[in-house]
Design an enzyme around this catalytic site. Structure first.
Site, short mmCIF file in Angstrom:
data_model
loop_
_atom_site.label_atom_id
_atom_site.label_comp_id
_atom_site.label_asym_id
_atom_site.label_seq_id
_atom_site.Cartn_x
_atom_site.Cartn_y
_atom_site.Cartn_z
N CYS A 1 0.87 -1.18 0.00
CA CYS A 1 0.00 0.00 0.00
C CYS A 1 0.91 1.23 0.00
O CYS A 1 2.09 1.12 -0.33
CB CYS A 1 -0.98 -0.02 1.16
SG CYS A 1 -0.28 0.19 2.81
N ASN B 1 2.38 1.55 4.34
CA ASN B 1 2.61 0.29 5.05
C ASN B 1 2.26 0.39 6.53
O ASN B 1 2.91 -0.20 7.38
CB ASN B 1 4.06 -0.19 4.86
CG ASN B 1 4.30 -1.64 5.28
OD1 ASN B 1 5.37 -1.97 5.75
ND2 ASN B 1 3.33 -2.50 5.12
N CYS C 1 -1.49 0.75 7.30
CA CYS C 1 -2.92 0.43 7.42
C CYS C 1 -3.27 -0.83 6.62
O CYS C 1 -3.46 -1.90 7.18
CB CYS C 1 -3.79 1.60 6.96
SG CYS C 1 -3.71 3.05 8.04
N ARG C 2 -3.37 -0.69 5.31
CA ARG C 2 -3.91 -1.78 4.49
C ARG C 2 -2.97 -2.97 4.32
O ARG C 2 -3.37 -4.11 4.55
CB ARG C 2 -4.31 -1.23 3.11
CG ARG C 2 -5.42 -0.19 3.20
CD ARG C 2 -5.66 0.51 1.89
NE ARG C 2 -4.53 1.37 1.56
CZ ARG C 2 -4.38 2.01 0.41
NH1 ARG C 2 -5.29 1.86 -0.54
NH2 ARG C 2 -3.34 2.79 0.20
N SER C 3 -1.73 -2.72 3.92
CA SER C 3 -0.85 -3.86 3.65
C SER C 3 -0.46 -4.63 4.92
O SER C 3 -0.40 -5.86 4.88
CB SER C 3 0.37 -3.46 2.82
OG SER C 3 1.12 -2.45 3.44
N ASP D 1 -8.26 3.47 1.26
CA ASP D 1 -7.34 3.85 2.33
C ASP D 1 -8.14 4.45 3.48
O ASP D 1 -8.80 5.48 3.32
CB ASP D 1 -6.34 4.88 1.80
CG ASP D 1 -5.19 5.15 2.77
OD1 ASP D 1 -5.31 4.78 3.97
OD2 ASP D 1 -4.19 5.72 2.34
#
Length: 153
Positions: A7, A10, A12-14, A122
């Protein structure tokens, strides 16, 4: 097999995807056969833990992200990983620019598994519900990824 989630920062999402996939691999008895990591295309948060809201949302569902630390994706990752999955089109484009030849298969996480959305939104600037949405989408994608991994192994 080696899988990298990417993401922007690095945090939140990944890292959520990394934690969810690790947990699901453990449940499936595949944790020893698959290496999982995450990275960001940006360098703002290198060395930092995932966002506190991300960690809390993940913990509520049984995922521990406390040991993860942000890192920036690098060109060598294309040779280290078999599959690199981006969270959105912008990060996919950044990865395509960074890539210098053959190597890892590159794709969008949600699009690969034909889920309702093409991109994982995001949640950084939104409220708590955004982190829950991210988890919902990533859990669905990781279930499909586990099926793909079983077929590859």
């Amino acid at each position: 097999m080696k899988v990298l989630f990417v993401c922007l920062g690095n945090i939140c999402r990944s890292p959520t995807a990394e934690g969810v996939l690790r947990h699901k691999l453990w449940e499936a008895g595949l944790i020893e056969q698959v290496q999982v990591d995450s990275a960001g295309t940006g360098d703002w948060h290198v060395g930092k833990a995932p966002d506190a809201r991300t960690r809390v949302a993940a913990q509520r569902r049984g995922y521990d992200l406390s040991q993860l630390r942000a890192r920036q994706v690098e060109a060598a990752d294309f040779g280290r990983f078999d599959l690199i999955l981006a969270m959105d089109k912008s990060n996919l484009a950044n990865l395509q620019r960074l890539r210098s030849g053959a190597g890892a298969e590159l794709d969008l996480l949600l699009q690969r598994y034909e889920l309702a959305l093409d991109e994982v939104p995001d949640p950084y600037y939104g409220g708590e519900d955004g982190f829950e949405t991210v988890l919902d989408l990533i859990e669905q994608a990781c279930d499909a990824l586990i099926d793909e991994i079983k077929g590859r192994l």
